[in-house]
Design a protein around this motif. Structure first.
Motif, PDB file in Angstrom:
ATOM      1  N   LEU A  10       0.850  -1.181   0.000  1.00  8.88           N
ATOM      2  CA  LEU A  10       0.000   0.000   0.000  1.00  8.88           C
ATOM      3  C   LEU A  10       0.886   1.231   0.000  1.00  8.88           C
ATOM      4  O   LEU A  10       1.748   1.401   0.868  1.00  8.88           O
ATOM      5  CB  LEU A  10      -0.908   0.029   1.234  1.00  8.88           C
ATOM      6  N   THR A  11       0.687   2.037  -1.002  1.00  9.64           N
ATOM      7  CA  THR A  11       1.396   3.295  -1.092  1.00  9.64           C
ATOM      8  C   THR A  11       0.358   4.365  -1.432  1.00  9.64           C
ATOM      9  O   THR A  11      -0.837   4.105  -1.369  1.00  9.64           O
ATOM     10  CB  THR A  11       2.546   3.226  -2.136  1.00  9.64           C
ATOM     11  N   MET A  47       7.139   1.850   6.652  1.00  8.55           N
ATOM     12  CA  MET A  47       5.804   1.305   6.510  1.00  8.55           C
ATOM     13  C   MET A  47       4.824   2.227   7.241  1.00  8.55           C
ATOM     14  O   MET A  47       4.993   2.498   8.417  1.00  8.55           O
ATOM     15  CB  MET A  47       5.756  -0.113   7.093  1.00  8.55           C
ATOM     16  N   TYR A  57      -0.685   0.989   6.049  1.00  9.06           N
ATOM     17  CA  TYR A  57      -0.177  -0.249   5.466  1.00  9.06           C
ATOM     18  C   TYR A  57      -0.120  -1.343   6.528  1.00  9.06           C
ATOM     19  O   TYR A  57      -0.488  -2.491   6.269  1.00  9.06           O
ATOM     20  CB  TYR A  57       1.193   0.030   4.850  1.00  9.06           C
TER      21      TYR A  57
END
Length: 193
Positions: free
Chosen positions: A27-28, A178, A182
């Motif tokens: 997840l970005t 992170m 995420y």
């Protein structure tokens, strides 16, 4: 036939019409890359500035357009499109643009490859979220289930975290902390047996 494709591929409804995806493994989101001494620290600061972005990323362009339409960026920034991220980063280094806009993971890669990574910073909260998935052939449910189960087992036994740390940890190839979002996503995917 290709069994899977792994890269910076965001899971979208339009893409789901032609391929299948694994569970999201990364997840970005879209942020900004600017010089270390830039006054830009958020999307609100790019109003009226020249902002580069990849021409092939329609999701990113739409996200920027939406932020401008909603008044998050005023006055509107000048969008300058580049066919390749490395050309956009070169324009940023040459002062032709004030910021570069794309997924934070891509920005972290640009920063890591710079001659002096410490001269660059990634700023702004996520404007959009980009969940990456493994591209899989359509309508092969058994294969998709196998890939997803292997991923879940890697999450549960710590192998995924070890790989993430190796590549994206503080001493990794492309340091990218992170995010809390995420971490929540990964925790939610650690299904019970």
């Amino acid at each position: 036939m290709v069994a899977m494709g792994i890269g910076s591929t965001t899971i979208t409804l339009a893409r789901e019409d032609v391929v299948d995806f694994s569970l999201p493994y990364f997840l970005t989101g879209t942020r900004l890359l600017v010089p270390r001494d830039s006054p830009v620290s958020s999307f609100a600061d790019i109003g009226g500035k020249r902002v580069g972005m990849g021409s092939g990323s329609t999701a990113n362009i739409k996200g920027m357009d939406r932020a401008i339409a909603q008044g998050q960026i005023k006055p509107a920034c000048q969008k300058i499109l580049f066919e390749e991220h490395n050309k956009g980063f070169l324009a940023l280094q040459q002062g032709k643009i004030d910021a570069y806009f794309t997924d934070a993971s891509q920005l972290a890669g640009m920063r890591a490859k710079a001659k002096k990574p410490e001269d660059w910073k990634i700023v702004g909260k996520y404007l959009t979220y980009e969940p990456y998935g493994i591209i899989l052939p359509e309508n092969q449910g058994e294969w998709r289930d196998f890939v997803n189960k292997a991923f879940i087992h890697m999450l549960k036994d710590g192998r995924f975290e070890a790989l993430y740390t190796k590549w994206f940890g503080p001493d990794g190839v492309v340091p990218l902390p992170m995010t809390d979002e995420y971490k929540v996503l990964l925790k939610s995917l650690s299904y019970p047996e």
